[in-house]
Each structure stands twice: as C-alpha cells, then as structure tokens.
Motif scaffolding. Structure first.
Motif, PDB file in Angstrom:
ATOM      1  N   GLY A 135      -1.630   3.403   3.548  1.00 31.28           N
ATOM      2  CA  GLY A 135      -1.523   2.211   4.383  1.00 31.28           C
ATOM      3  C   GLY A 135      -2.564   1.155   4.100  1.00 31.28           C
ATOM      4  O   GLY A 135      -2.577   0.113   4.754  1.00 31.28           O
TER       5      GLY A 135
ATOM      6  N   GLY B 189      -0.075  -4.004   3.801  1.00 34.01           N
ATOM      7  CA  GLY B 189      -1.063  -2.947   3.947  1.00 34.01           C
ATOM      8  C   GLY B 189      -2.373  -3.553   4.404  1.00 34.01           C
ATOM      9  O   GLY B 189      -2.573  -4.770   4.358  1.00 34.01           O
TER      10      GLY B 189
ATOM     11  N   TYR C  58       2.818  -1.279  11.578  1.00 35.59           N
ATOM     12  CA  TYR C  58       2.584  -0.253  10.558  1.00 35.59           C
ATOM     13  C   TYR C  58       3.836   0.594  10.313  1.00 35.59           C
ATOM     14  O   TYR C  58       3.993   1.204   9.254  1.00 35.59           O
TER      15      TYR C  58
ATOM     16  N   TYR D 243       3.958   3.685   7.455  1.00 35.59           N
ATOM     17  CA  TYR D 243       2.571   4.108   7.596  1.00 35.59           C
ATOM     18  C   TYR D 243       2.342   4.760   8.958  1.00 35.59           C
ATOM     19  O   TYR D 243       3.059   4.478   9.926  1.00 35.59           O
TER      20      TYR D 243
ATOM     21  N   ALA E 171       0.832  -1.202   0.000  1.00 39.03           N
ATOM     22  CA  ALA E 171       0.000   0.000   0.000  1.00 39.03           C
ATOM     23  C   ALA E 171       0.868   1.254   0.000  1.00 39.03           C
ATOM     24  O   ALA E 171       2.011   1.240   0.479  1.00 39.03           O
TER      25      ALA E 171
END
Length: 208
Positions: free
Chosen positions: A110, A140, A185, A190, A90
């Motif tokens: 993300g 993602g 993340y 992200y 992502a």
C-alpha cells in the motif's frame, strides 16, 4: 512519536546508474541515480531502492504497477520535472508475497514511495519535487517523514487516484493546478493502515 513503520532496512547496497533517452524496463533492485530524459521507463513489480536521484524529465514518463520506490539515505530524492509523468500503483500484500518479498519489504504494501534517511531520522538534504503534468498519479501512500515534499504544476495531480495519503516533514503546494489526496485504501485492495491512524491528533495546519 516514533516511526509507525519502524523501518530497519535490509537490502542489497550494490547499485548502478541508469541514464536513458528511450523506452526501458527496470527490474526491482538497487539503483544509484536514474535519469529518464525521454521515452517511457517501466518499473517492474517489486521494491526499487534509490540511493541518489531519480529524475523524470519533461519529455519522460515513469510507470510502475505494483511498485514501491524506497529512497535510501539523506541524499536520495525524486524530481519529476514540469511536463514529466509519474504513474505508480503500490503493491498489495498478496502481490508482495507472490514476489517473494522479505519481511521488511512486506511493510510496504500500500506504500508507493518510502523515504528513509538514517537510523537517527535526520532530515533529508534534498526535497522530493513532483511537478508532473496531466496524467501523473500515485496510487498508494507517499511515506517520507524526513523529507520535504514539493507538489506543483499547472494541471491536476492525482486526479485518477483514489488512495494517495501523504506523510512528510513538510508539504509545499504551488502552481495553478489541483492536488487530490484520496483515502480509499479499499479501492486497490490495500489493508487499513492502522499503524498510521492517530486518533489523538485532529489538527491540520496550513503554513504559508
């Protein structure tokens, strides 16, 4: 509970069909049906809208670096057949900004796959099916609250992904392989998805 992403789509509804037996590069735009029979399809960075079916056959591969796939409408779905490979990462917020993403598309930082049926949140007509073989990874979030998601296969899925949370109406697991769900993340730059963290909900149920 309302939709944490609060998606109101603003997009180009004029799509096209793609069917290929060889290698192909696909730009970020709207597609009706995409049928990858053989070879490798590379999605260019950005947001790709699918209004019909995205099919990755057993002898095909789908790669996308900095890509979000948005399924639009109750009939939109993804089918990765057994032996097919899907490998997505992502986009970050910075990447979307550099691509000139709209304010709506900036929400997809993300997020690798988004499912949007309609304004009422109706349940999708077709399950998303991921039966891919070894080498399939989604880096993602898969955010499909109105789709059922089937993940199966005889090898590891998401083994190389450090961030791959799933949000779906129902998740069905099958096969003899493994499914890895990563929550790091930071691994891909992200931001923490605070709008999807719900501290009051602490129960997970496995339904057979």
């Amino acid at each position: 509970l309302g939709d944490p992403l609060d998606i109101v789509l603003d997009w180009d509804e004029s799509g096209s069909d793609v069917s290929t037996n060889g290698n192909i590069n696909l730009t970020a735009k709207t597609y009706n049906n995409v049928n990858l029979k053989k070879g490798t399809a590379t999605f260019s960075p950005g947001v790709h809208y699918i209004t019909g079916k995205l099919t990755v056959s057993a002898q095909a591969k789908l790669f996308g670096d900095g890509v979000t796939i948005v399924l639009v409408g109750k009939d939109a779905t993804i089918e990765v057949q057994s032996g097919g490979i899907i490998d997505l990462r992502a986009p970050t917020k910075q990447e979307l900004t550099s691509l000139g993403a709209t304010d709506m598309e900036m929400q997809f930082a993300g997020v690798a796959i988004v499912g949007y049926t309609d304004e009422t949140g109706a349940l999708a007509e077709n399950d998303i099916t991921l039966l891919g073989g070894a080498g399939s990874n989604i880096r993602g979030m898969v955010y499909t609250p109105n789709h059922n998601l089937t993940v199966s296969g005889n090898s590891g899925f998401n083994m190389d992904s450090k961030y791959s949370p799933l949000v779906a109406n129902m998740v069905k697991l099958g096969g003899n392989g493994e499914l890895k769900i990563g929550l790091d993340y930071n691994a891909y730059g992200y931001e923490r998805p605070d709008n999807l963290f719900i501290p009051s909900i602490k129960t997970v149920q496995l339904i057979e």
